[in-house]
Design an enzyme around this catalytic site. Sequence first.
Site, PDB file in Angstrom:
ATOM      1  N   GLU A  92       0.829  -1.202   0.000  1.00 30.43           N
ATOM      2  CA  GLU A  92       0.000   0.000   0.000  1.00 30.43           C
ATOM      3  C   GLU A  92       0.871   1.263   0.000  1.00 30.43           C
ATOM      4  O   GLU A  92       1.994   1.250   0.502  1.00 30.43           O
ATOM      5  CB  GLU A  92      -0.889   0.017   1.250  1.00 30.43           C
ATOM      6  CG  GLU A  92      -1.902  -1.116   1.252  1.00 30.43           C
ATOM      7  CD  GLU A  92      -2.710  -1.201   2.535  1.00 30.43           C
ATOM      8  OE1 GLU A  92      -3.805  -1.767   2.482  1.00 30.43           O
ATOM      9  OE2 GLU A  92      -2.252  -0.724   3.586  1.00 30.43           O
ATOM     10  N   CYS A 113       3.220   8.611   0.973  1.00 27.52           N
ATOM     11  CA  CYS A 113       3.789   7.737   2.003  1.00 27.52           C
ATOM     12  C   CYS A 113       4.015   6.374   1.334  1.00 27.52           C
ATOM     13  O   CYS A 113       3.058   5.721   0.923  1.00 27.52           O
ATOM     14  CB  CYS A 113       2.783   7.655   3.152  1.00 27.52           C
ATOM     15  SG  CYS A 113       3.271   6.547   4.465  1.00 27.52           S
ATOM     16  N   CYS A 120       6.094  -6.419   8.219  1.00 31.03           N
ATOM     17  CA  CYS A 120       7.177  -5.855   9.026  1.00 31.03           C
ATOM     18  C   CYS A 120       7.478  -6.808  10.178  1.00 31.03           C
ATOM     19  O   CYS A 120       6.570  -7.424  10.722  1.00 31.03           O
ATOM     20  CB  CYS A 120       6.781  -4.479   9.569  1.00 31.03           C
ATOM     21  SG  CYS A 120       8.123  -3.663  10.458  1.00 31.03           S
ATOM     22  N   CYS A 124       5.673  -3.165  16.290  1.00 32.97           N
ATOM     23  CA  CYS A 124       5.277  -2.023  17.129  1.00 32.97           C
ATOM     24  C   CYS A 124       3.794  -2.210  17.481  1.00 32.97           C
ATOM     25  O   CYS A 124       2.988  -2.551  16.614  1.00 32.97           O
ATOM     26  CB  CYS A 124       5.485  -0.707  16.398  1.00 32.97           C
ATOM     27  SG  CYS A 124       7.206  -0.448  15.927  1.00 32.97           S
ATOM     28  N   CYS A 127       0.671  -0.538  15.589  1.00 38.34           N
ATOM     29  CA  CYS A 127       0.749  -0.484  14.130  1.00 38.34           C
ATOM     30  C   CYS A 127       0.143  -1.728  13.493  1.00 38.34           C
ATOM     31  O   CYS A 127       0.497  -2.856  13.856  1.00 38.34           O
ATOM     32  CB  CYS A 127       2.218  -0.354  13.730  1.00 38.34           C
ATOM     33  SG  CYS A 127       2.484  -0.502  11.965  1.00 38.34           S
ATOM     34  N   GLU A 168       9.918  -1.307   7.864  1.00 37.31           N
ATOM     35  CA  GLU A 168      10.963  -0.454   8.454  1.00 37.31           C
ATOM     36  C   GLU A 168      12.008  -0.196   7.362  1.00 37.31           C
ATOM     37  O   GLU A 168      12.760  -1.103   6.977  1.00 37.31           O
ATOM     38  CB  GLU A 168      11.579  -1.181   9.659  1.00 37.31           C
ATOM     39  CG  GLU A 168      12.897  -0.609  10.154  1.00 37.31           C
ATOM     40  CD  GLU A 168      12.877   0.868  10.509  1.00 37.31           C
ATOM     41  OE1 GLU A 168      12.119   1.262  11.393  1.00 37.31           O
ATOM     42  OE2 GLU A 168      13.642   1.635   9.873  1.00 37.31           O
ATOM     43  N   SER A 199      11.609   7.523   7.749  1.00 32.76           N
ATOM     44  CA  SER A 199      11.130   7.386   9.120  1.00 32.76           C
ATOM     45  C   SER A 199      11.553   6.030   9.671  1.00 32.76           C
ATOM     46  O   SER A 199      11.307   5.000   9.054  1.00 32.76           O
ATOM     47  CB  SER A 199       9.602   7.503   9.128  1.00 32.76           C
ATOM     48  OG  SER A 199       9.103   7.175  10.391  1.00 32.76           O
ATOM     49  N   LEU A 223       9.356   7.831  18.010  1.00 32.44           N
ATOM     50  CA  LEU A 223       9.837   7.740  19.393  1.00 32.44           C
ATOM     51  C   LEU A 223       8.772   7.120  20.307  1.00 32.44           C
ATOM     52  O   LEU A 223       8.989   6.093  20.920  1.00 32.44           O
ATOM     53  CB  LEU A 223      10.246   9.141  19.873  1.00 32.44           C
ATOM     54  CG  LEU A 223      10.862   9.231  21.253  1.00 32.44           C
ATOM     55  CD1 LEU A 223      12.142   8.427  21.342  1.00 32.44           C
ATOM     56  CD2 LEU A 223      11.145  10.688  21.632  1.00 32.44           C
ATOM     57  N   HIS A 224       7.647   7.780  20.446  1.00 32.62           N
ATOM     58  CA  HIS A 224       6.442   7.250  21.109  1.00 32.62           C
ATOM     59  C   HIS A 224       6.566   6.975  22.610  1.00 32.62           C
ATOM     60  O   HIS A 224       5.600   6.492  23.205  1.00 32.62           O
ATOM     61  CB  HIS A 224       5.930   5.982  20.408  1.00 32.62           C
ATOM     62  CG  HIS A 224       5.703   6.165  18.947  1.00 32.62           C
ATOM     63  ND1 HIS A 224       4.928   7.179  18.446  1.00 32.62           N
ATOM     64  CD2 HIS A 224       6.175   5.483  17.877  1.00 32.62           C
ATOM     65  CE1 HIS A 224       4.930   7.111  17.116  1.00 32.62           C
ATOM     66  NE2 HIS A 224       5.683   6.099  16.753  1.00 32.62           N
ATOM     67  N   ASN A 298      -4.666   5.947  15.641  1.00 34.22           N
ATOM     68  CA  ASN A 298      -5.726   5.522  14.719  1.00 34.22           C
ATOM     69  C   ASN A 298      -6.126   4.084  15.020  1.00 34.22           C
ATOM     70  O   ASN A 298      -5.281   3.240  15.287  1.00 34.22           O
ATOM     71  CB  ASN A 298      -5.223   5.635  13.277  1.00 34.22           C
ATOM     72  CG  ASN A 298      -4.993   7.086  12.902  1.00 34.22           C
ATOM     73  OD1 ASN A 298      -5.888   7.912  13.008  1.00 34.22           O
ATOM     74  ND2 ASN A 298      -3.763   7.422  12.528  1.00 34.22           N
ATOM     75  N   CYS A 348      -1.969   6.870   9.584  1.00 33.60           N
ATOM     76  CA  CYS A 348      -0.700   6.393  10.109  1.00 33.60           C
ATOM     77  C   CYS A 348      -0.887   5.155  10.985  1.00 33.60           C
ATOM     78  O   CYS A 348      -1.709   5.144  11.889  1.00 33.60           O
ATOM     79  CB  CYS A 348      -0.136   7.519  10.959  1.00 33.60           C
ATOM     80  SG  CYS A 348       1.590   7.652  10.795  1.00 33.60           S
TER      81      CYS A 348
END
Length: 358
Positions: A92, A113, A120, A124, A127, A168, A199, A223-224, A298, A348
Site C-alpha cells: 500500500e 507515504c 514488518c 510495534c 501499528c 521499516e 522514518s 519515538l512514542h 488511529n 498512520c
Amino acid sequence: MSKNYIKSLTFKELEEYCKEAGFPKFRAEQIFRQIYFSGANSFDDMKLITQDIKTKLKEDFEYNSFTETKKFISIDKSVKFLFTLQDGNKIEAVYMPWFSDDDEDKMERTTLCVSSQIGCALDCKFCATGTMDLKRNLETHEIVSQVLEVEKEIGEKITNIVYMGMGEPMLNYKNVVNSIKILSDLKFPKIARKKITVSTSGVIPKIYKLADLEKPVKLALSLHATTNGVRDKIVPLNQKSNISELMDAIEFYYRKTNLPITYEYIPFENLNDTDDDAKRLAKISKRVPSRINLIPFNDISFTKPEGIAAELKATSKEEIQRFYTQIRNYGGVVTVRDTFGSDIDAACGQLALSDKES
Ligand code: SF4
C-alpha cells in the site's frame, strides 16, 4: 535467469549499461527522462528511442512492477493505493494532498507515504503492519514505481515522499537508498532530497550509515515514549538498545546533515501522555533542532490486537491539546499532525492490506 527491472537502475548504472550495450552516451539521459519525467508506460511507449534500442532494452529488462492498482478515496481527498506485485504480493501507499489555509482549492504540496517492505518484523504495538509477518523486502523498482504509478493515476506531481508506509525502511537499507538515489538523482532530480523523509523506529547502525549519503534526506524517529520501560513495551526494537543510544545516533545525524529531526509521538491515555512525559519529550527534542509531531492514535481494531496492543487507548483530542501545551511550555517545538484517510484505513499505522472499498 530472471531479468532485472529497468527502474532498479540508478542513472549512473543506466549510463554504464548504455556504454556496455554500445548506445551513444546521450541515450541514458533520454531513457531516464522517458521513465521518470515523461511517464512512459512501457519500452514501446518511449519517445525518441530507436526501435533497435527498445528491442535490446526489452531483451535485458522488465518494465512494469505492478499487475494491478486499486484506489480507495477518502472523504478528506487522500487516496490509498493497493498495488499487486508481479509475484502476487500486495503493498500500500497513501497519497496526501495539502491545500492552502487561505484557499482550500489551492494545492500547496503532495506527499506520498511509500512502503519499503511487505509486512514488518518489528511488531510495534500500535501499528497494523506490525501484526503482519515480514514477507520480504521490496525491490528498488517496487519502491520507485509507487511514485510513478500514483503520479499517473492522480495526474499530479508528487512533491514530497515519506518512507513511512509498510515496513521499516532501515531494514531494507540498500533498496531504499537506491530508490532515493533514483528519485532524487543528483543530475536529474525528480524530487528534491530535502523533500524526502526516512522514518525509522530506531535502527541505530543504519542511522549512522544514512548520515553518509552524498546528499542527505530528512530523518524522522518514531519515538512514542520517553522512558525505556514504556518504549520497550510498545516499540520492541528498543529492547535491543535504549533511548540514550538512540539520541546519540540522532545527534550524530543532525551534526552530519544539518537537517532538523522530526520526532513522531502517539500519545496513549495513561501511558505516555503525562506532564513528566511532556517535560522529558521537550528535553529530548532540544538536544538538536527538531520538531515533535503528535499523531492521534488511529484505530487498528480490524487487526484484532492482543496483549498490550489491545489495551492501548487513544488520548482524547482535548488531552492531546493539553499535552501539546505542556510540551510547548517546556520549550519543545511541537505540532499535532492532521490525520488523513482514517475512513479508508489509510491513516498512520493502519496499513495492513485491509480491503475496505470506498
Ligand atoms: S511502525 Fe513501522 S517499524 Fe513499527 S511495526 Fe509498523 S511498519 Fe514496522
